[in-house]
Write a protein that holds these residues in place. Structure first.
Motif, PDB file in Angstrom:
ATOM      1  N   VAL A   9       7.384  80.488 108.186  1.00 20.34           N
ATOM      2  CA  VAL A   9       6.596  80.982 109.314  1.00 20.34           C
ATOM      3  C   VAL A   9       5.672  79.858 109.751  1.00 20.34           C
ATOM      4  CG1 VAL A   9       4.939  82.713 110.088  1.00 20.34           C
ATOM      5  CG2 VAL A   9       6.685  83.320 108.395  1.00 20.34           C
ATOM      6  N   LEU A  10       5.996  79.301 110.905  1.00 17.81           N
ATOM      7  CA  LEU A  10       5.166  78.239 111.463  1.00 17.81           C
ATOM      8  C   LEU A  10       4.254  78.882 112.494  1.00 17.81           C
ATOM      9  CD1 LEU A  10       4.791  75.224 111.184  1.00 17.81           C
ATOM     10  CD2 LEU A  10       6.356  74.904 113.079  1.00 17.81           C
ATOM     11  N   GLY A  11       2.960  78.672 112.338  1.00 19.59           N
ATOM     12  CA  GLY A  11       1.987  79.308 113.210  1.00 19.59           C
ATOM     13  C   GLY A  11       2.042  78.799 114.631  1.00 19.59           C
ATOM     14  N   LYS A  12       1.437  79.558 115.518  1.00 15.66           N
ATOM     15  CA  LYS A  12       1.315  79.147 116.910  1.00 15.66           C
ATOM     16  C   LYS A  12      -0.008  78.430 117.147  1.00 15.66           C
ATOM     17  CE  LYS A  12       4.276  82.790 118.616  1.00 15.66           C
ATOM     18  NZ  LYS A  12       4.445  83.945 119.471  1.00 15.66           N
ATOM     19  N   ASN A  13      -0.879  78.488 116.157  1.00 15.07           N
ATOM     20  CA  ASN A  13      -2.195  77.874 116.248  1.00 15.07           C
ATOM     21  C   ASN A  13      -2.064  76.368 115.963  1.00 15.07           C
ATOM     22  OD1 ASN A  13      -4.702  76.792 115.285  1.00 15.07           O
ATOM     23  ND2 ASN A  13      -5.479  78.868 115.087  1.00 15.07           N
ATOM     24  N   PRO A  14      -2.410  75.513 116.918  1.00 12.12           N
ATOM     25  CA  PRO A  14      -2.277  74.072 116.711  1.00 12.12           C
ATOM     26  C   PRO A  14      -3.042  73.559 115.483  1.00 12.12           C
ATOM     27  CG  PRO A  14      -2.689  74.522 119.018  1.00 12.12           C
ATOM     28  CD  PRO A  14      -2.865  75.825 118.278  1.00 12.12           C
ATOM     29  N   LYS A  15      -4.223  74.101 115.233  1.00 11.05           N
ATOM     30  CA  LYS A  15      -5.020  73.644 114.087  1.00 11.05           C
ATOM     31  C   LYS A  15      -4.282  73.924 112.780  1.00 11.05           C
ATOM     32  CE  LYS A  15      -8.800  72.441 111.741  1.00 11.05           C
ATOM     33  NZ  LYS A  15      -8.408  72.331 110.363  1.00 11.05           N
TER      34      LYS A  15
END
Length: 123
Positions: A9-15
């Motif tokens: 699961v790769l987040g959508k949050n750039p940080k």
């Protein structure tokens, strides 16, 4: 009992993605010549890795400026009641002064719409 292959699961949050990238890069550096990432054809972590710090710094700077922006909006909003009152009363006086020709308010920067109001129909 079957084992799951696991779901990445790769987040959508750039940080969050920058943090994951930093951890991957750190582990890659730790393993040195033994890193399996050396097998990648199209990715050179020697080039990509240092970009992470630049991205993280840009993110930190943006978050700082976001906070500063909110402070400035708050400072602006404190001024608005007096300004809005002055504008409304000034427009009312100018409208009364130029009662025969309200388009003169345009000289004062006031937008004048003299088109007739359309009748709203009830659905």
């Amino acid at each position: 009992m079957s084992r799951t292959k696991g779901r990445v699961v790769l987040g959508k949050n750039p940080k969050e993605n920058l943090d994951v990238a930093q951890k991957i890069y750190d582990k890659h550096l730790e393993l040195g010549g033994q890193s399996p990432l050396l097998l990648l054809d199209d990715i050179d972590w020697k080039t990509t890795g240092p970009k992470i710090a630049v991205g993280l710094q840009a993110h930190t700077d943006a978050e700082f400026h976001k906070g500063e922006m909110e402070k400035q909006y708050a400072a602006r909003d404190l001024q608005m009641p007096d300004i809005t009152k002055a504008v409304k009363q000034s427009i009312a006086l100018l409208k009364a002064t130029f009662g025969d020709n309200p388009k003169k308010l345009a000289d004062w920067g006031v937008n004048i719409d003299d088109s007739p109001k359309s009748k709203t129909t009830k659905p």
